[in-house]
Structure formats: structure tokens, C-alpha cells
Design a protein around this motif. Structure first.
Motif, PDB file in Angstrom:
ATOM      1  N   HIS A   1      13.772   9.556 -15.579  1.00 13.51           N
ATOM      2  CA  HIS A   1      12.402   9.595 -16.071  1.00 13.51           C
ATOM      3  C   HIS A   1      11.470   8.573 -15.418  1.00 13.51           C
ATOM      4  N   PHE A   2      12.011   7.505 -14.893  1.00 18.09           N
ATOM      5  CA  PHE A   2      11.179   6.460 -14.285  1.00 18.09           C
ATOM      6  C   PHE A   2      11.751   6.162 -12.903  1.00 18.09           C
ATOM      7  N   ILE A   3      11.411   7.031 -11.978  1.00 19.95           N
ATOM      8  CA  ILE A   3      12.033   7.020 -10.654  1.00 19.95           C
ATOM      9  C   ILE A   3      11.511   5.852  -9.834  1.00 19.95           C
ATOM     10  N   GLU A   4      12.409   4.958  -9.493  1.00 22.56           N
ATOM     11  CA  GLU A   4      12.136   3.834  -8.604  1.00 22.56           C
ATOM     12  C   GLU A   4      13.439   3.490  -7.890  1.00 22.56           C
ATOM     13  N   PRO A   5      13.371   3.178  -6.598  1.00 18.95           N
ATOM     14  CA  PRO A   5      12.215   3.328  -5.713  1.00 18.95           C
ATOM     15  C   PRO A   5      12.015   4.784  -5.327  1.00 18.95           C
ATOM     16  N   SER A   6      10.888   5.085  -4.761  1.00 19.30           N
ATOM     17  CA  SER A   6      10.570   6.471  -4.436  1.00 19.30           C
ATOM     18  C   SER A   6      11.274   6.910  -3.160  1.00 19.30           C
ATOM     19  N   SER A   7      11.495   8.201  -3.060  1.00 20.28           N
ATOM     20  CA  SER A   7      12.126   8.740  -1.854  1.00 20.28           C
ATOM     21  C   SER A   7      11.218   8.594  -0.645  1.00 20.28           C
ATOM     22  N   GLU A   8       9.903   8.572  -0.867  1.00 18.95           N
ATOM     23  CA  GLU A   8       8.972   8.394   0.254  1.00 18.95           C
ATOM     24  C   GLU A   8       9.156   7.030   0.906  1.00 18.95           C
ATOM     25  N   GLU A   9       9.405   6.008   0.070  1.00 21.40           N
ATOM     26  CA  GLU A   9       9.649   4.672   0.632  1.00 21.40           C
ATOM     27  C   GLU A   9      10.909   4.667   1.479  1.00 21.40           C
ATOM     28  N   GLY A  10      11.942   5.326   0.986  1.00 23.13           N
ATOM     29  CA  GLY A  10      13.180   5.380   1.753  1.00 23.13           C
ATOM     30  C   GLY A  10      13.005   6.108   3.073  1.00 23.13           C
ATOM     31  N   ASP A  11      12.276   7.220   3.053  1.00 26.98           N
ATOM     32  CA  ASP A  11      12.023   7.963   4.303  1.00 26.98           C
ATOM     33  C   ASP A  11      11.225   7.114   5.280  1.00 26.98           C
ATOM     34  N   HIS A  12      10.279   6.377   4.766  1.00 25.59           N
ATOM     35  CA  HIS A  12       9.454   5.528   5.634  1.00 25.59           C
ATOM     36  C   HIS A  12      10.304   4.457   6.316  1.00 25.59           C
ATOM     37  N   LEU A  13      11.184   3.823   5.568  1.00 28.66           N
ATOM     38  CA  LEU A  13      11.993   2.750   6.146  1.00 28.66           C
ATOM     39  C   LEU A  13      13.047   3.296   7.104  1.00 28.66           C
ATOM     40  N   SER A  14      13.639   4.421   6.777  1.00 32.80           N
ATOM     41  CA  SER A  14      14.698   4.973   7.633  1.00 32.80           C
ATOM     42  C   SER A  14      14.167   5.452   8.974  1.00 32.80           C
TER      43      SER A  14
ATOM     44  N   THR B   1       8.216  -3.726   2.663  1.00 31.29           N
ATOM     45  CA  THR B   1       8.859  -3.041   1.539  1.00 31.29           C
ATOM     46  C   THR B   1      10.375  -2.977   1.669  1.00 31.29           C
ATOM     47  N   PHE B   2      10.921  -3.536   2.748  1.00 29.52           N
ATOM     48  CA  PHE B   2      12.356  -3.390   2.989  1.00 29.52           C
ATOM     49  C   PHE B   2      13.188  -4.033   1.888  1.00 29.52           C
ATOM     50  N   TRP B   3      13.045  -5.331   1.700  1.00 33.42           N
ATOM     51  CA  TRP B   3      13.862  -6.017   0.702  1.00 33.42           C
ATOM     52  C   TRP B   3      13.534  -5.583  -0.729  1.00 33.42           C
ATOM     53  N   PRO B   4      12.254  -5.367  -1.084  1.00 29.73           N
ATOM     54  CA  PRO B   4      11.995  -4.836  -2.443  1.00 29.73           C
ATOM     55  C   PRO B   4      12.667  -3.478  -2.688  1.00 29.73           C
ATOM     56  N   TYR B   5      12.631  -2.615  -1.646  1.00 25.49           N
ATOM     57  CA  TYR B   5      13.274  -1.305  -1.804  1.00 25.49           C
ATOM     58  C   TYR B   5      14.778  -1.464  -1.969  1.00 25.49           C
ATOM     59  N   LEU B   6      15.375  -2.333  -1.117  1.00 21.58           N
ATOM     60  CA  LEU B   6      16.812  -2.545  -1.170  1.00 21.58           C
ATOM     61  C   LEU B   6      17.222  -3.149  -2.519  1.00 21.58           C
TER      62      LEU B   6
END
Length: 726
Positions: A187-200, A210-215
Motif C-alpha cells: 500500500h505504501f510503495i517505496e522506493p519507486s520502480s522508476e528510481e531503480g530504473d534510473h539508477l540501473s 538518490t543512490f544511497w537513499p534508494y539502497l
């Protein structure tokens, strides 16, 4: 308190005093059909008094209609209807299991829990479907009554209730961490898949802000694949220390023991203890990195990596600081607590954990969704219901129904009240449904689940369901119009069926009586008799019989015969009814038989028509006030010179009846025998009626003589009796 705003306004802002001095006040009348009100101005004082005070009195004719609730629109009505099916199913299950064991703690029985879970999950599915429909980007003529976010909120609250209060059988005392984290991630999706796609997609993702916050967020949420993938990119990092640490950290994340992977809790605890030892080793390796080598050309990598290791260690202060830095809330801390801090956390332990977390991370008091979540985590059921009612009375009503089955409510809280807490919420929801008359069946279903008080309210709804019996039939001014198709309005059938379903026998009888009255006005006598019989209202049956016979008096035999044609089936039903009043049944039988007589006479079947007259006399069907009419009808038949419709014995029977009428009239009882004939003769006097009967007696005597002559001289004695009668 409900505020109703009138448009256009009765008076301008600031003109309240002038309105009062004009001698007016506001009045309101509630609608008996729904929960709307009619608002209008009326005089507050005597107009003559105003004149003496030289005040101007204005008589306003404006009437405003308003509803105390928002009437459900089409999409909301679909939601209400779908969920009502589940509610009804749950009530049926409850009623079918009213035993001492199941009735006291219905939800705790192993036999019952799967059923409650199924119904609760069905509620969740319908909410999800409504959320999906409301989320579709389609052009709508007007905004939705409840937007997609509203149904999303219902979804989070209902699913959390299922997680915390409806565990599967045998898992009541199992650790709750995995289910709680799954609920949070759903219900409270974090982190977003868009962030992961951006970093990859980057060659050196560690240089992105956003690397370390996402990780960190991925580890905090219990994910493993996304963090491991990003950690592998650090093999190209210029720091050898970081490369070595990552080679140790990645296997740790991938091998993090989760309780769902083990058949017993003991096996899980042993695996977790070993894994924790490896985490301690990683902490030692991390602390040995020299201070001057903990940074690269972009930032300090050691601190966020240390935070990730702190999460794996289950250090609460680090987890809380991370959540604050990431703008997370108390829910995330509690879910992480159940995974990394106390992996054996039970549902009953949650209130203590939540209270501790809320000291540093309080909820948003303006967010009803957040306040409901807090109350559920804390086990504050009544608080959760109070907030749920503000969000959507639907949620409070269906929640408290489930809670009662689960024995979550304080059974002593409403002991001094006439109505239970559960019934209060459900009746509030039913009152909301009552704003839409089209939902009356569902409204009644909810009301009837609330004891005697609810059933009494349901009675009033049933009595006021609009039933249209005027289905385009011809106007009442057309006396020659036939009755309408004889079809029963669907709404009427539904009301009666609903009364049967919920055992509202007194209401059913009243509805049938009202329906009979309406059918009587429409001159649908068959339906009128049928519904009066069903209502067992014999007084009204007498009125209907009077109206049927009045058709002959007012409109003549042809209209009378058509009007009574549909009564015969209802007569069979009436005669089979054990409680039917014999007097009225007898009179109705006469009306039907007399109508059949006229049908045969009009169709030319004079022989059978003549037999009908004799049968009505011989079986004592004909009331005495109708004897004169029947005798005149019989005379009309014998005047057919070419036909011999009566035998000599039949003619004698008619002469006897005629003689009794004359005798009683001469003794002062003419009204008892001649009243109907006097009316059919357009208000003739008793003397005129008797003169007509004398003519009828002469015709019958001649006919009898003719019968005797045809018989070749037989029945001389009867002939003499006939002459004497003349």
C-alpha cells in the motif's frame, strides 16, 4: 449537527433580524419516503399582530428540498450493492450457527474463522475493484462522488484489519512481521520502480544523489534483489574497502532468513542467529576502515553503508533516524521493527511497540487514514470505528459487524442502552442508504439485522416503498373501460417477498391491504380480492364485494360481467383460506355466479343462463335484496316464446320466490327485498317496483301454464297452484 444551505437564499447575509421581524421562521418536514427534508418559511406570529406593530409580513412560497446525506450516485450504488451481498451472506451464516458456543465467541472458533476471513477478503476485493474503476482515466460527465483515493484508503484500512485481526487458523500466535511488511509494501510503495530504473541505467550510479537513499530504503523494506543488483555495480567503485565490504554484504542480503522459508519457528530462530553472527562480522570489518578512506571523490560512502548494516543489526535508534531522514513515518518503523529488531513480535505485542515509536514519530491528527491505522495497531477498536465513521460510514458499519463476530467489542459498553454499539453503526449506515429510495431492499436488510428496533425501522421503510398500480390504464371517468392487464407491479411483489424473508407478517398484511385498496380504485377486482385475502382483512373484503356488486347497479350487466371476470381465480383462493369470513365469501360467490349468468346471457347461451338463476336460488347464494333483480332477469328469459328454458318445477321455484318477495313487502320489509331493484329502476318507488313484480308474476304464471300444456296435461296440481298464486 447537519448544516443545510439553501439556494437561492431566503434572505441575504446579515438580514437575519429583518427576516425574524417580518414574522417568519424556518420550518422543515421530513420525507416519509427517504431521509430528505422540505424546508420552507412559515409565519412565526399571527399576521394581525404584525399589522398592529406596523411590521411588513411577506408570505414566501419557496420550498427547498435537501437530503441529510449525499444520495449515492451510480458508481457508489454499485459498490453498496456488491458489498451488501457479502453482508447478507455473513448474516445468514451467523443466524445458521446460533448455538451457545458459536454465538458467544463466533470468530475464535476454528470452524468459523475461515468463513470470516473469506467474507472480509471479499470486502477487500470489491474495494479494490472500485478503486480500479475510479482510477481509470475516462471522460466522465461529472466528478465521482468518491474518488480513487477514497477507495484506496478503504483498501489500506480493510487489509490492515485482516492482517492484524483475522490471521489464518493456527497463526494467531505466530510472528506478524512478514505480513506487516507485506501490507506496508503493498500500500505504501517505496522506493519507486522508476528510481531503480534510473539508477540501473547509469554507469556510476553511486554518484547519483538518490543512490544511497534508494539502497537504504530497499533494505529497510526487506527487499534483497534490488539492493544486491546495485551493490554489484560498486565492484567498479574506486575504493577497495567498499568493494570488499560489498562482497560480504550482498550474500548477507540474499541469505536473510525469513520465517516463511522454514517449517518451524525453531528452525528459523537457529538460522537467524547464525545470520546475525555474520552481520556482527561485517560490522567489525566496516569499523576497521580508516577514517581517511571512508570517502571517495563524490561523498562519504561509509556512513550510509553503516546505516544499512545498522538496519541488519536491528538497532532501533538507527532505524528511527533513517526513517526520519527518508521522510518515512511510524508505520515503516513498526514494520522494520518486526523484521530486524524483534523477529518474534506477536500481534498482541504491537500496541507496546507502537506507543514507543509514536513518542518520537507522532501520527498526523488531520489524516483520518493515519489515525485509523494507529488505532488498529494499538488495538483501540472503538477509536478506529469512530475515525472510520468520519471517513465513510460504510467502513464503520461493516467493520463493527466483523468485530462483533470476532468478539472484539466490549460487550458491557452498551448494557445500559436500548441498542447495541454494533446496531448503532449499522443503523447509521442504513439511514445513509435510505437517502436513495431505490436502495430500499438493501436498507431493510441492514435494518433487520439490528434487533427489534432495527426491524421496526425497516417496517416503516417497507410501508413507504412507492408502488405504482396506475400502469397506464384508462381513466376512472370512463365507466365502460375494462380493467387493466391484471399484472402485479414488480415493486409490490418485491415488498411482499421481503416481508416474508424477514418475518414482517404484520407489515405484509398492511401492504397487502393497501395494495387491495389501490386495486379496488382501479377496479381490478381479482387482484383486490387476492390481496385482501392474503392480508386476512375481511372488513375490506366486504367493501370489495360491495364495489363489485355496485358495478351492476351503476353500469349495467355488460360492464359488470367484464369487471368480475378476473375474480373467479381469487375466489378459489379465498374459499381455500382457513380463516376466511363465510359471509363475505358467500356474497362474493354470488357476485361471480351472477356475472357468469350475464356472460352466458350476453353470449346467447340462454339455457345455461336460466340454470344459473335457479342455482343461485336453490343454493341460497343470492342475497334477499337481490331477489327482485334475479326474478326480473328470469322473466326476461321466459319471454322468449320459441324457447322453453325452465321446467315446470323451475317455474314453480321462481313463483315461490316471487310470492315471498310480495308477502314480505306487504308486511313492511320491502327494503330488505327491493332496495337493489329500486336503484336499478333509477330510483323508482316501492309501489312502482311492486307493480313491475306483478307483471313478472303474470309472465311466470303464463310460462308455467305453457309448460303444463306442453307436458300434455300432466302436473295438474301444480297448475292449480300456479293459478292460485296468480
Amino acid at each position: 449537527m447537519t448544516t443545510i444551505r439553501l439556494y437561492p437564499p431566503l434572505f441575504e447575509e446579515g438580514k437575519e433580524i429583518e427576516f425574524v421581524r417580518s414574522g417568519r421562521t424556518l420550518s422543515a418536514i421530513p420525507s416519509p419516503r427517504d431521509n430528505s427534508v422540505a424546508v420552507f418559511s412559515t409565519s412565526a406570529v399571527d399576521p394581525q399582530t404584525l399589522k398592529s406593530l406596523n411590521e411588513k409580513y411577506t408570505d414566501s412560497r419557496d420550498i427547498y428540498t435537501a437530503s441529510t446525506d449525499k444520495i449515492p450516485t451510480s458508481e457508489r450504488r454499485l459498490f453498496v450493492t456488491d458489498t451488501s451481498v457479502i453482508f447478507a451472506s455473513l448474516q445468514d451464516f451467523k443466524n445458521s450457527n446460533k448455538t451457545s458456543d458459536l454465538d458467544s465467541r463466533l470468530g475464535r472458533s476454528e470452524q468459523v474463522s475461515p468463513v470470516l476471513i473469506k467474507h472480509a477478503v471479499d470486502y477487500v476485493k470489491i474495494v479494490v475493484d472500485s478503486w480500479a474503476r475510479a482510477s481509470k482515466p475516462v471522460n466522465r460527465p461529472r466528478p465521482l462522488q468518491y474518488d480513487a483515493n477514497h477507495y484506496r484508503t478503504l483498501y489500506t484500512c480493510l487489509s490492515l484489519f485482516v492482517v492484524l485481526y483475522l490471521p489464518e487458523a493456527g497463526f494467531d500466535d505466530a510472528p506478524v512481521g512478514e505480513e506487516l511488511m507485506e501490507w506496508l509494501n503493498t500500500h505504501f510503495i517505496e522506493p519507486s520502480s522508476e528510481e531503480g530504473d534510473h539508477l540501473s541505467s547509469q554507469d556510476k550510479p553511486w554518484q547519483d544523489d538518490t543512490f544511497w537513499p534508494y539502497l537504504t530504503r530497499s533494505v529497510l523494506r526487506g527487499f534483497s534483489k534490488a539492493p544486491v543488483f546495485l551493490l554489484e555495480t560498486l565492484s567498479r567503485h574506486p575504493s577497495e574497502h567498499l568493494q570488499n565490504l560489498v562482497n560480504y554484504l550482498s550474500p548477507l542480503l540474499s541469505s536473510h532468513p525469513r520465517i516463511l522459508q522454514f517449517s518451524t519457528e525453531r528452525e528459523f530462530v537457529v538460522a537467524l542467529r547464525r545470520w546475525k553472527e555474520r552481520v556482527k562480522t561485517l560490522r567489525l570489518e566496516l569499523d576497521q576502515v580508516p577514517e581517511e578512506e571512508r570517502e571517495d571523490d563524490f561523498e562519504n560512502w561509509w556512513k550510509p553503508l553503516s546505516n544499512i548494516v545498522g538496519i541488519l543489526e536491528g538497532r532501533l535508534e538507527i532505524i528511527q533516524n533513517i526513517c526520519i531522514d527518508l521522510n518515512a513515518d511510524w508505520k515503516e518503523v513498526c514494520a522494520t521493527w518486526s523484521i530486524f529488531v524483534n523477529h518474534r513480535l506477536r500481534r498482541q505485542d504491537l500496541p507496546e511497540v507502537v506507543n514507543q515509536v509514536l513518542e518520537s514519530m507522532p501520527p498526523d491528527p488531520t489524516d483520518l487514514e493515519d489515525m485509523i491505522h494507529v488505532a488498529l495497531f494499538r488495538g483501540e477498536i472503538m477509536e478506529a470505528l469512530s475515525h472510520a465513521a468520519k471517513l465513510d460510514i460504510w467502513l464503520a458499519a461493516h467493520w463493527i459487524d466483523l468485530m462483533e463476530h470476532l468478539d472484539l467489542l466490549n460487550t458491557h459498553a452498551g448494557d445500559d442502552l436500548e441498542i447495541s454499539i454494533r446496531d448503532q453503526y449499522i443503523l447509521s449506515y442504513a439511514d445513509y442508504l435510505h437517502s436513495d429510495p431505490a436502495l430500499w431492499r438493501i436498507t431493510v436488510a441492514y435494518m433487520c439485522s439490528c434487533g427489534s428496533i432495527g426491524k421496526e425501522q425497516a417496517d416503516q421503510v417497507l410501508l413507504r416503498v412507492p408502488v405504482d398500480v396506475n400502469r397506464g390504464a384508462t381513466g376512472p371517468s370512463d365507466v365502460h373501460a375494462t380493467v387493466s392487464s391484471g399484472e402485479v407491479p414488480e415493486a409490490l411483489r418485491d415488498v411482499i417477498e421481503t416481508c416474508h424473508e424477514y418475518g414482517r407478517e404484520s407489515v405484509r398484511r398492511m401492504v397487502c391491504t393497501i395494495a387491495a385498496q389501490n386495486f379496488l380504485r382501479r377496479r381490478e377486482y381479482g387482484l383486490a380480492v387476492s390481496y385482501t385475502t392474503s392480508a386476512e382483512n375481511w372488513t375490506w373484503l366486504g367493501r370489495i364485494v360491495d364495489a363489485i356488486l355496485a358495478e351492476y347497479i351503476k353500469h349495467g350487466p355488460e360492464v359488470f360481467a367484464r369487471s368480475v371476470a378476473a375474480v373467479a381465480p381469487s375466489l378459489q383462493e379465498l374459499r381455500a383460506h382457513p380463516g376466511a369470513d363465510g359471509v363475505f365469501t358467500h356474497r362474493l360467490m354470488f357476485a361471480v355466479r351472477y356475472a357468469e349468468f350475464h356472460q352466458r346471457r350476453l353470449s346467447g347461451d340462454l339455457q345455461e343462463a336460466a340454470l344459473d338463476i335457479l342455482t343461485m336460488f336453490n343454493e341460497d347464494l343470492a342475497p334477499k335484496m337481490w331477489w327482485g333483480v334475479l326474478l326480473c332477469d328470469a322473466v326476461e328469459l321466459v319471454r322468449h316464446d320459441s324457447l322453453m328454458l325452465y321446467s315446470s318445477s323451475g317455474a314453480v321455484e321462481l313463483l315461490k320466490r316471487l310470492e315471498e318477495v310480495n308477502l314480505r313487502a306487504s308486511q313492511g320489509s320491502g327494503d330488505d327485498y327491493l332496495s337493489v331493484l329500486m336503484v336499478t329502476m333509477k330510483g323508482a318507488t316501492e309501489g312502482e317496483v311492486l307493480q313491475r313484480l306483478k307483471s313478472a308474476r303474470l309472465s311466470l304464471a303464463k310460462y308455467y301454464a305453457k309448460c303444463t300444456m306442453v307436458a300434455g296435461g300432466r302436473d295438474v296440481t301444480r297448475l292449480r297452484a300456479g293459478i292460485i298464486a296468480v
